[in-house]
Design an enzyme around this catalytic site. Structure first.
Site, PDB file in Angstrom:
ATOM      1  N   ALA A  22       8.309  23.454 -75.896  1.00 33.79           N
ATOM      2  CA  ALA A  22       8.680  22.229 -76.599  1.00 33.79           C
ATOM      3  C   ALA A  22       8.829  21.051 -75.647  1.00 33.79           C
ATOM      4  CB  ALA A  22       9.988  22.446 -77.357  1.00 33.79           C
ATOM      5  N   GLY A  36       7.473  28.326 -75.598  1.00 35.19           N
ATOM      6  CA  GLY A  36       6.561  28.306 -76.733  1.00 35.19           C
ATOM      7  C   GLY A  36       5.106  28.451 -76.339  1.00 35.19           C
ATOM      8  N   GLU A  64       4.508  32.007 -76.093  1.00 34.41           N
ATOM      9  CA  GLU A  64       4.508  32.576 -77.444  1.00 34.41           C
ATOM     10  C   GLU A  64       3.207  32.279 -78.184  1.00 34.41           C
ATOM     11  OE1 GLU A  64       9.122  32.704 -78.755  1.00 34.41           O
ATOM     12  OE2 GLU A  64       8.362  30.735 -78.136  1.00 34.41           O
ATOM     13  N   GLU A  68      14.005  30.740 -72.203  1.00 31.37           N
ATOM     14  CA  GLU A  68      14.907  30.041 -73.124  1.00 31.37           C
ATOM     15  C   GLU A  68      16.386  30.333 -72.902  1.00 31.37           C
ATOM     16  OE1 GLU A  68      10.961  30.119 -75.343  1.00 31.37           O
ATOM     17  OE2 GLU A  68      12.061  31.398 -73.945  1.00 31.37           O
TER      18      GLU A  68
END
Length: 259
Positions: free
Chosen positions: A65, A110, A113, A133
């Site tokens: 992000a 992310g 991911e 994270e």
């Protein structure tokens, strides 16, 4: 649709390229919206048999992000953005056609991911993977806690998530996280060579094979066999299946039309 934060190429192999290299391809609101739209566009295009997810530049695939965008958001705005981000992660995981990640540079948070959500990963020797994270007092929220254990096993996934450790491509390969590690300059060449092996096959069969594998892994073996039979029967009723048999008997390459 015109895109600003990604690039989309269409063909038998569609290519979606994250295109914010100045921000290390960090995921912002616009990029999430455009990624969802691009995946839908390629899904609905019968001429696209499979796709690649990659990134512009050699420093990062995606670092997660965009925290600079998020720092001035209210809690309500962050919640709304979070819902959009989940849609983007789910769009990658649920893309029905083969989707391969070609990763160069950092794939963190992310970004990692997104790569995990693809069917498999081709990594540059310069790639680095990590889910950091917990260092920000949150947890992976794009499927990392679910996808990583399924790929490398529960204990190894817990270690990487609990420590937030970053690992180089060679270690990711050893753990089974990536399928190939190649020199940076060969990343797309090798990826596209693999994609050409994939798209010479029946596109409906590719989709049904993916469906059988992905759903079957979540079922007991008896139910999974029934699912496989269902997916097989979908293929059996297609014109491409007839073409495959004709081509085999006529000793030529089949011409599949995704129908």
């Amino acid at each position: 649709m015109a895109y600003e934060t990604i690039k989309v190429e269409r063909g038998q192999v569609g290519i979606i390229t994250f295109n914010r290299p100045q921000a290390l391809n960090a995921l912002n609101t616009q990029m999430a919206r455009e990624l969802v739209a691009a995946l839908e566009e390629l899904e609905l295009d019968d001429g696209v048999f499979a796709a690649v997810l990659t990134a512009e530049g050699d420093r990062a695939f995606c670092v997660g992000a965009d925290l600079k965008e998020r720092k001035n958001m209210t809690r309500a705005e962050m919640k709304k953005q979070r819902e959009l981000f989940v849609r983007a992660f789910e769009a990658v995981v649920n893309f029905p056609k083969p989707l391969v990640a070609a990763v160069n540079g950092y794939a963190l948070g992310g970004g990692c991911e997104f790569a995990l959500g693809c069917d498999f990963i081709v990594a540059s020797e310069k790639a680095t993977f990590g889910l950091p994270e917990v260092g920000l007092a949150i947890i992976p929220g794009g499927g990392g806690t679910q996808l990583l254990p399924r790929i490398i096993g529960r204990a190894r996934a817990k270690e990487l998530i609990f420590t937030g450790r970053r690992i180089p491509a060679v270690e990711a390969y050893r753990l089974g996280l990536v399928n190939y590690v190649v020199p940076p300059e060969e990343l797309m060449t090798r990826t596209m060579a693999i994609m050409q092996e994939i798209v010479q096959n029946g596109p409906i069969a590719l989709q049904q094979a993916k469906r059988a594998i992905n759903l079957g892994l979540e079922l007991d073996l008896h139910t999974a066999f029934a699912l496989e039979a269902q997916c097989y029967n979908v293929c059996l009723a297609t014109e491409d299946r007839d073409e495959g048999l004709r081509a085999f008997n006529e000793k030529r390459k089949p011409v599949y039309r995704n129908r």
